[in-house]
Design a protein around this motif. Structure first.
Motif, PDB file in Angstrom:
ATOM      1  N   THR A  40       0.894   8.328   0.112  1.00 29.97           N
ATOM      2  CA  THR A  40       0.302   7.240  -1.013  1.00 29.97           C
ATOM      3  C   THR A  40      -1.242   6.667  -0.454  1.00 29.97           C
ATOM      4  N   LEU A  41      -1.298   6.250   0.831  1.00 27.18           N
ATOM      5  CA  LEU A  41      -2.428   5.672   1.505  1.00 27.18           C
ATOM      6  C   LEU A  41      -3.598   6.676   1.382  1.00 27.18           C
ATOM      7  N   ASP A 117      -1.405  -7.144   1.479  1.00 20.03           N
ATOM      8  CA  ASP A 117      -1.981  -8.535   1.278  1.00 20.03           C
ATOM      9  C   ASP A 117      -3.502  -8.324   1.470  1.00 20.03           C
ATOM     10  N   VAL A 118      -3.850  -7.454   2.437  1.00 19.43           N
ATOM     11  CA  VAL A 118      -5.410  -6.929   2.459  1.00 19.43           C
ATOM     12  C   VAL A 118      -5.958  -6.576   1.228  1.00 19.43           C
ATOM     13  N   ILE A 176       0.187  -2.013  -7.319  1.00 20.99           N
ATOM     14  CA  ILE A 176       0.911  -2.346  -5.991  1.00 20.99           C
ATOM     15  C   ILE A 176       2.272  -2.378  -6.232  1.00 20.99           C
ATOM     16  N   ASN A 177       2.889  -2.642  -7.487  1.00 22.68           N
ATOM     17  CA  ASN A 177       4.290  -2.496  -7.547  1.00 22.68           C
ATOM     18  C   ASN A 177       4.709  -1.021  -7.631  1.00 22.68           C
ATOM     19  N   GLN A 178       3.835  -0.240  -8.438  1.00 22.98           N
ATOM     20  CA  GLN A 178       4.292   1.182  -8.450  1.00 22.98           C
ATOM     21  C   GLN A 178       3.940   2.121  -7.294  1.00 22.98           C
ATOM     22  N   PHE A 179       3.091   1.680  -6.371  1.00 16.43           N
ATOM     23  CA  PHE A 179       2.636   2.911  -5.205  1.00 16.43           C
ATOM     24  C   PHE A 179       3.082   2.030  -3.879  1.00 16.43           C
ATOM     25  N   TYR A 180       3.178   0.882  -3.818  1.00 12.29           N
ATOM     26  CA  TYR A 180       3.230   0.137  -2.441  1.00 12.29           C
ATOM     27  C   TYR A 180       4.318  -0.596  -2.231  1.00 12.29           C
TER      28      TYR A 180
END
Length: 196
Positions: A40-41, A117-118, A176-180
């Motif tokens: 993902t990253l 968070d960053v 963020i919810n979808q991927f992280y």
């Protein structure tokens, strides 16, 4: 004691007493989740890098090729570099560790959590810079002339800003919810299982 006696003792031992811990399966599952995070990253890095040239086309698209716009573009780029460096270093360090120990899984979990968070903070800053960019385009193009009263102008500006901010926050939360967040929750469950 010779080899035959050792073999007899080995054969007489009960295999019921030997229990293999559940940790191996849990750590394998953690490695799977960590691999998902890395993929993902990597995809997100390429997505962000491909959007960068589009940013450089904005001043030409809006016919705003002046120093103020380029200053905002430079600030935007500087805002991109710092969090990207942090997240990229985390990504590279994650390949150097063996995730067969609780300590290394903990390291990955907490660094991944701080990377999220960053990423969130840097996206909020980019939203603010985009508001500045759009505001400068509006002001320099004199698009406010059609408003008859300053009150209508301020209502228009505030409503557009509120809609933009709500939209940006909603997109960011969804992204963020979808991927992280899903892998983060999975890692948290794995750490809780290993602590027990």
């Amino acid at each position: 004691m010779n080899f035959d006696e050792l073999q007899k003792q080995w054969d007489n031992q009960s295999s019921e007493k030997v229990k293999i811990g559940n940790d191996l399966d849990i750590k394998t599952e953690a490695n799977t989740v960590i691999d998902k995070v890395r993929k993902t990253l990597k995809k997100d890095f390429f997505f962000q890098i491909t959007t960068f040239p589009i940013l450089l086309l904005f001043p030409y698209y809006f016919d705003m090729n002046n120093q103020l716009i380029w200053w905002i573009v430079i600030c935007y780029c500087a805002t991109l570099i710092i969090p990207f460096t942090y997240i990229f270093r985390f990504y590279k360090r994650s390949y150097r560790l063996e995730y067969s120990s609780l300590k290394n899984i903990n390291w990955f979990y907490y660094n991944y959590k701080s990377s999220i968070d960053v990423y969130s903070i840097y996206t909020y800053v980019l939203c603010i810079l985009m508001i500045m960019f759009v505001g400068i385009v509006y002001i320099q193009k004199n698009t406010f002339i059609h408003f008859e009263s300053p009150l209508l102008l301020y209502v228009y500006i505030v409503s557009i800003l509120v809609i933009y901010v709500v939209f940006c926050i909603w997109i960011l939360k969804w992204w963020i919810n979808q991927f992280y967040k899903k892998p983060l929750v999975e890692l948290e469950k794995i750490l809780n299982q290993l602590d027990e």
